[in-house]
Design a protein around this motif. Structure first.
Motif, PDB file in Angstrom:
ATOM      1  N   GLY A  45       0.827  -1.202   0.000  1.00 21.64           N
ATOM      2  CA  GLY A  45       0.000   0.000   0.000  1.00 21.64           C
ATOM      3  C   GLY A  45       0.861   1.250   0.000  1.00 21.64           C
ATOM      4  O   GLY A  45       2.065   1.208   0.212  1.00 21.64           O
ATOM      5  N   ALA A  46       0.224   2.367  -0.218  1.00 25.55           N
ATOM      6  CA  ALA A  46       0.951   3.630  -0.394  1.00 25.55           C
ATOM      7  C   ALA A  46       1.769   4.029   0.825  1.00 25.55           C
ATOM      8  O   ALA A  46       2.836   4.602   0.686  1.00 25.55           O
ATOM      9  CB  ALA A  46      -0.043   4.736  -0.744  1.00 25.55           C
ATOM     10  N   HIS A  47       1.283   3.745   2.021  1.00 27.77           N
ATOM     11  CA  HIS A  47       1.963   4.234   3.216  1.00 27.77           C
ATOM     12  C   HIS A  47       2.598   3.138   4.050  1.00 27.77           C
ATOM     13  O   HIS A  47       3.237   3.422   5.051  1.00 27.77           O
ATOM     14  CB  HIS A  47       0.975   5.005   4.099  1.00 27.77           C
ATOM     15  CG  HIS A  47       0.335   6.137   3.384  1.00 27.77           C
ATOM     16  ND1 HIS A  47       1.027   7.272   3.025  1.00 27.77           N
ATOM     17  CD2 HIS A  47      -0.926   6.306   2.922  1.00 27.77           C
ATOM     18  CE1 HIS A  47       0.210   8.100   2.390  1.00 27.77           C
ATOM     19  NE2 HIS A  47      -0.972   7.535   2.317  1.00 27.77           N
ATOM     20  N   ARG A  48       2.447   1.874   3.686  1.00 29.55           N
ATOM     21  CA  ARG A  48       2.902   0.786   4.548  1.00 29.55           C
ATOM     22  C   ARG A  48       4.122   0.048   4.023  1.00 29.55           C
ATOM     23  O   ARG A  48       4.601  -0.874   4.657  1.00 29.55           O
ATOM     24  CB  ARG A  48       1.764  -0.227   4.761  1.00 29.55           C
ATOM     25  CG  ARG A  48       0.465   0.340   5.297  1.00 29.55           C
ATOM     26  CD  ARG A  48       0.618   1.006   6.661  1.00 29.55           C
ATOM     27  NE  ARG A  48       1.130   0.172   7.688  1.00 29.55           N
ATOM     28  CZ  ARG A  48       0.418  -0.460   8.601  1.00 29.55           C
ATOM     29  NH1 ARG A  48      -0.878  -0.369   8.604  1.00 29.55           N
ATOM     30  NH2 ARG A  48       1.005  -1.191   9.522  1.00 29.55           N
ATOM     31  N   LYS A  49       4.627   0.421   2.873  1.00 28.99           N
ATOM     32  CA  LYS A  49       5.755  -0.292   2.274  1.00 28.99           C
ATOM     33  C   LYS A  49       6.993  -0.277   3.169  1.00 28.99           C
ATOM     34  O   LYS A  49       7.807  -1.168   3.127  1.00 28.99           O
ATOM     35  CB  LYS A  49       6.109   0.318   0.920  1.00 28.99           C
ATOM     36  CG  LYS A  49       5.063   0.107  -0.139  1.00 28.99           C
ATOM     37  CD  LYS A  49       5.520   0.740  -1.426  1.00 28.99           C
ATOM     38  CE  LYS A  49       4.540   0.774  -2.537  1.00 28.99           C
ATOM     39  NZ  LYS A  49       3.442  -0.096  -2.573  1.00 28.99           N
ATOM     40  N   ILE A  50       7.106   0.741   3.992  1.00 30.06           N
ATOM     41  CA  ILE A  50       8.295   0.900   4.819  1.00 30.06           C
ATOM     42  C   ILE A  50       8.242   0.047   6.083  1.00 30.06           C
ATOM     43  O   ILE A  50       9.232  -0.100   6.784  1.00 30.06           O
ATOM     44  CB  ILE A  50       8.492   2.397   5.153  1.00 30.06           C
ATOM     45  CG1 ILE A  50       9.927   2.666   5.536  1.00 30.06           C
ATOM     46  CG2 ILE A  50       7.539   2.851   6.227  1.00 30.06           C
ATOM     47  CD1 ILE A  50      10.313   4.115   5.484  1.00 30.06           C
ATOM     48  N   ASP A  51       7.094  -0.538   6.372  1.00 31.18           N
ATOM     49  CA  ASP A  51       6.928  -1.284   7.625  1.00 31.18           C
ATOM     50  C   ASP A  51       7.942  -2.400   7.804  1.00 31.18           C
ATOM     51  O   ASP A  51       8.465  -2.589   8.894  1.00 31.18           O
ATOM     52  CB  ASP A  51       5.510  -1.842   7.746  1.00 31.18           C
ATOM     53  CG  ASP A  51       4.509  -0.776   8.171  1.00 31.18           C
ATOM     54  OD1 ASP A  51       4.914   0.399   8.309  1.00 31.18           O
ATOM     55  OD2 ASP A  51       3.334  -1.117   8.369  1.00 31.18           O
ATOM     56  N   ILE A  52       8.232  -3.156   6.745  1.00 30.65           N
ATOM     57  CA  ILE A  52       9.185  -4.264   6.912  1.00 30.65           C
ATOM     58  C   ILE A  52      10.558  -3.719   7.299  1.00 30.65           C
ATOM     59  O   ILE A  52      11.241  -4.297   8.144  1.00 30.65           O
ATOM     60  CB  ILE A  52       9.268  -5.180   5.680  1.00 30.65           C
ATOM     61  CG1 ILE A  52      10.095  -6.417   6.041  1.00 30.65           C
ATOM     62  CG2 ILE A  52       9.829  -4.448   4.485  1.00 30.65           C
ATOM     63  CD1 ILE A  52      10.033  -7.529   5.040  1.00 30.65           C
ATOM     64  N   ALA A  53      10.953  -2.592   6.716  1.00 25.62           N
ATOM     65  CA  ALA A  53      12.245  -1.997   7.080  1.00 25.62           C
ATOM     66  C   ALA A  53      12.240  -1.583   8.547  1.00 25.62           C
ATOM     67  O   ALA A  53      13.213  -1.786   9.266  1.00 25.62           O
ATOM     68  CB  ALA A  53      12.536  -0.797   6.184  1.00 25.62           C
ATOM     69  N   PHE A  54      11.138  -1.021   8.993  1.00 19.25           N
ATOM     70  CA  PHE A  54      11.022  -0.621  10.397  1.00 19.25           C
ATOM     71  C   PHE A  54      11.108  -1.838  11.318  1.00 19.25           C
ATOM     72  O   PHE A  54      11.812  -1.819  12.326  1.00 19.25           O
ATOM     73  CB  PHE A  54       9.708   0.129  10.628  1.00 19.25           C
ATOM     74  CG  PHE A  54       9.501   0.521  12.060  1.00 19.25           C
ATOM     75  CD1 PHE A  54      10.161   1.615  12.590  1.00 19.25           C
ATOM     76  CD2 PHE A  54       8.654  -0.214  12.866  1.00 19.25           C
ATOM     77  CE1 PHE A  54       9.977   1.971  13.911  1.00 19.25           C
ATOM     78  CE2 PHE A  54       8.466   0.131  14.192  1.00 19.25           C
ATOM     79  CZ  PHE A  54       9.131   1.231  14.717  1.00 19.25           C
ATOM     80  N   TYR A  55      10.406  -2.919  10.970  1.00 22.46           N
ATOM     81  CA  TYR A  55      10.426  -4.124  11.807  1.00 22.46           C
ATOM     82  C   TYR A  55      11.805  -4.781  11.817  1.00 22.46           C
ATOM     83  O   TYR A  55      12.260  -5.270  12.852  1.00 22.46           O
ATOM     84  CB  TYR A  55       9.361  -5.123  11.353  1.00 22.46           C
ATOM     85  CG  TYR A  55       7.949  -4.631  11.565  1.00 22.46           C
ATOM     86  CD1 TYR A  55       7.575  -4.018  12.752  1.00 22.46           C
ATOM     87  CD2 TYR A  55       6.990  -4.768  10.577  1.00 22.46           C
ATOM     88  CE1 TYR A  55       6.285  -3.560  12.948  1.00 22.46           C
ATOM     89  CE2 TYR A  55       5.700  -4.308  10.758  1.00 22.46           C
ATOM     90  CZ  TYR A  55       5.349  -3.714  11.948  1.00 22.46           C
ATOM     91  OH  TYR A  55       4.077  -3.251  12.136  1.00 22.46           O
TER      92      TYR A  55
END
Length: 126
Positions: free
Chosen positions: A76-86
Motif C-alpha cells: 500500500g501507499a503508506h505501509r511499504k516501509i513497515d518491513i524496514a522498520f520491523y
C-alpha cells in the motif's frame, strides 16, 4: 559458442518459476533472520552493522512501488516501509548499543516515502 551456451542453459531457464508473493509467515521469518544475523555479528565482535536495502535486495523490493503490489500491512501507499522498520527494530533490540547503518536507493521511493524513510533513519540513529 553462444549457441552452445544457450543449448546448455535452455533446460535450466525452462525450470525457473516466476516469483510469488511472500506470506506473512515468510516475512516474519525474514525479520527474525535479520535479528539472528545481528546477534551473530555482535557476538563476533562487530561494532557496526549495515543493512543493504538497495539495488533489488529484499528490503528495496518492499520499498519500491514498482515491485511491491501488496495490499496488506507490508504494502500500500503508506505501509511499504513497515518491513524496514520491523527489521531495524528487531536488530536494534537484539544488539542494543551497536551502530546500525542502512544502505538504500531513494530513487525508487516516492516523495512521501522518502520523508518516512528519513524519520526511520533518525529513529535508528537515536
Amino acid at each position: 559458442m553462444a549457441k552452445f551456451l544457450l543449448h546448455q542453459l535452455l533446460p535450466l531457464v525452462q525450470t525457473i518459476k516466476p516469483p510469488t508473493e511472500m506470506t506473512e509467515e515468510d516475512i516474519h521469518y525474514v525479520i527474525e533472520a535479520f535479528k539472528q544475523a545481528a546477534i551473530r555479528a555482535a557476538k563476533a565482535g562487530f561494532d557496526v552493522l549495515e543493512i543493504h536495502g538497495a539495488h533489488g535486495y529484499l528490503i528495496s523490493e518492499f520499498l519500491s512501488p514498482a515491485t511491491n503490489k501488496r495490499q496488506d500491512q507490508y504494502g500500500g501507499a503508506h505501509r511499504k516501509i513497515d518491513i524496514a522498520f520491523y527489521v531495524k527494530s528487531s536488530m536494534l533490540f537484539a544488539v542494543y548499543g551497536t551502530v546500525l547503518y542502512w544502505y538504500v536507493s531513494l530513487r525508487k521511493i516516492m516523495r512521501k516515502m522518502v520523508q518516512q524513510w528519513m524519520t526511520l533513519l533518525f529513529l535508528a540513529a537515536g
